[in-house]
Design a protein around this motif. Structure first.
Motif, PDB file in Angstrom:
ATOM      1  N   ASN A 151      87.518 -24.542  49.118  1.00  0.00           N
ATOM      2  CA  ASN A 151      88.706 -25.373  48.953  1.00  0.00           C
ATOM      3  C   ASN A 151      88.806 -25.990  47.560  1.00  0.00           C
ATOM      4  O   ASN A 151      89.726 -26.759  47.290  1.00  0.00           O
ATOM      5  N   GLY A 152      87.865 -25.669  46.695  1.00  0.00           N
ATOM      6  CA  GLY A 152      87.927 -26.162  45.325  1.00  0.00           C
ATOM      7  C   GLY A 152      87.448 -27.584  45.133  1.00  0.00           C
ATOM      8  O   GLY A 152      87.469 -28.105  44.021  1.00  0.00           O
ATOM      9  N   ILE A 153      86.994 -28.223  46.194  1.00  0.00           N
ATOM     10  CA  ILE A 153      86.627 -29.639  46.108  1.00  0.00           C
ATOM     11  C   ILE A 153      85.232 -29.826  45.528  1.00  0.00           C
ATOM     12  O   ILE A 153      84.977 -30.760  44.765  1.00  0.00           O
ATOM     13  N   THR A 154      84.322 -28.955  45.878  1.00  0.00           N
ATOM     14  CA  THR A 154      82.930 -29.096  45.445  1.00  0.00           C
ATOM     15  C   THR A 154      82.617 -28.109  44.338  1.00  0.00           C
ATOM     16  O   THR A 154      82.910 -26.915  44.453  1.00  0.00           O
ATOM     17  N   THR A 155      82.031 -28.624  43.252  1.00  0.00           N
ATOM     18  CA  THR A 155      81.587 -27.763  42.163  1.00  0.00           C
ATOM     19  C   THR A 155      80.191 -28.178  41.732  1.00  0.00           C
ATOM     20  O   THR A 155      79.837 -29.364  41.775  1.00  0.00           O
ATOM     21  N   PHE A 156      79.402 -27.199  41.337  1.00  0.00           N
ATOM     22  CA  PHE A 156      78.083 -27.442  40.761  1.00  0.00           C
ATOM     23  C   PHE A 156      77.996 -26.677  39.447  1.00  0.00           C
ATOM     24  O   PHE A 156      78.569 -25.597  39.328  1.00  0.00           O
ATOM     25  N   TYR A 157      77.226 -27.209  38.509  1.00  0.00           N
ATOM     26  CA  TYR A 157      77.008 -26.548  37.233  1.00  0.00           C
ATOM     27  C   TYR A 157      75.527 -26.581  36.878  1.00  0.00           C
ATOM     28  O   TYR A 157      74.820 -27.543  37.182  1.00  0.00           O
ATOM     29  N   ASP A 158      75.100 -25.564  36.183  1.00  0.00           N
ATOM     30  CA  ASP A 158      73.781 -25.623  35.575  1.00  0.00           C
ATOM     31  C   ASP A 158      73.836 -26.634  34.433  1.00  0.00           C
ATOM     32  O   ASP A 158      74.855 -26.780  33.763  1.00  0.00           O
ATOM     33  N   ASP A 159      72.722 -27.292  34.202  1.00  0.00           N
ATOM     34  CA  ASP A 159      72.691 -28.326  33.157  1.00  0.00           C
ATOM     35  C   ASP A 159      73.060 -27.767  31.786  1.00  0.00           C
ATOM     36  O   ASP A 159      73.607 -28.486  30.943  1.00  0.00           O
TER      37      ASP A 159
END
Length: 122
Positions: free
Chosen positions: A54-62
């Motif tokens: 749903n596009g609400i949660t995002t994670f990124y590598d540092d």
């Protein structure tokens, strides 16, 4: 079944920007989380970013936080990776992948694209 096709890669100078696209076919794609991974020559494939269905949660590598942004269009047929302030160490083949949950872990993803080359010159 989900098919993924990446595009948008290319050659850019240090500090430049690129936007990668991951276009999907398959009627269930809108229910999948999508991740971006990258693989540099001679190295393992590693996590870059992921987004929930749903596009609400995002994670990124540092290593990309604050420079890269993952998003998906409202129709949920395409996922984007906006890459700004690119560095030579960002050079790699970039892959998108679809899985049931957003995750850092490569084994979570069931479907993969063929990859698109990003080269950042110094």
């Amino acid at each position: 079944q989900v098919q993924l096709v990446e595009s948008g890669g290319g050659l850019v100078q240090t500090g430049g920007s690129l936007r990668l696209s991951c276009a999907a076919s398959g009627r269930t794609f809108s229910t999948y989380a999508v991740g971006w991974f990258r693989q540099a020559p001679g190295k393992e494939r590693v996590f870059v970013a992921t987004i929930s269905w749903n596009g609400i949660t995002t994670f990124y590598d540092d290593s990309v936080k604050g420079r890269f942004t993952i998003s998906r269009d409202k129709a949920k047929t395409t996922v984007y990776l906006q890459m700004n302030s690119l560095k030579p160490e960002d050079t790699a083949v970039y892959y998108c992948a679809a899985g049931r949950t957003p995750s850092y872990y490569i084994e979570t993803y069931n479907y993969w694209g063929q990859g698109t080359q990003v080269t950042v010159s110094s």
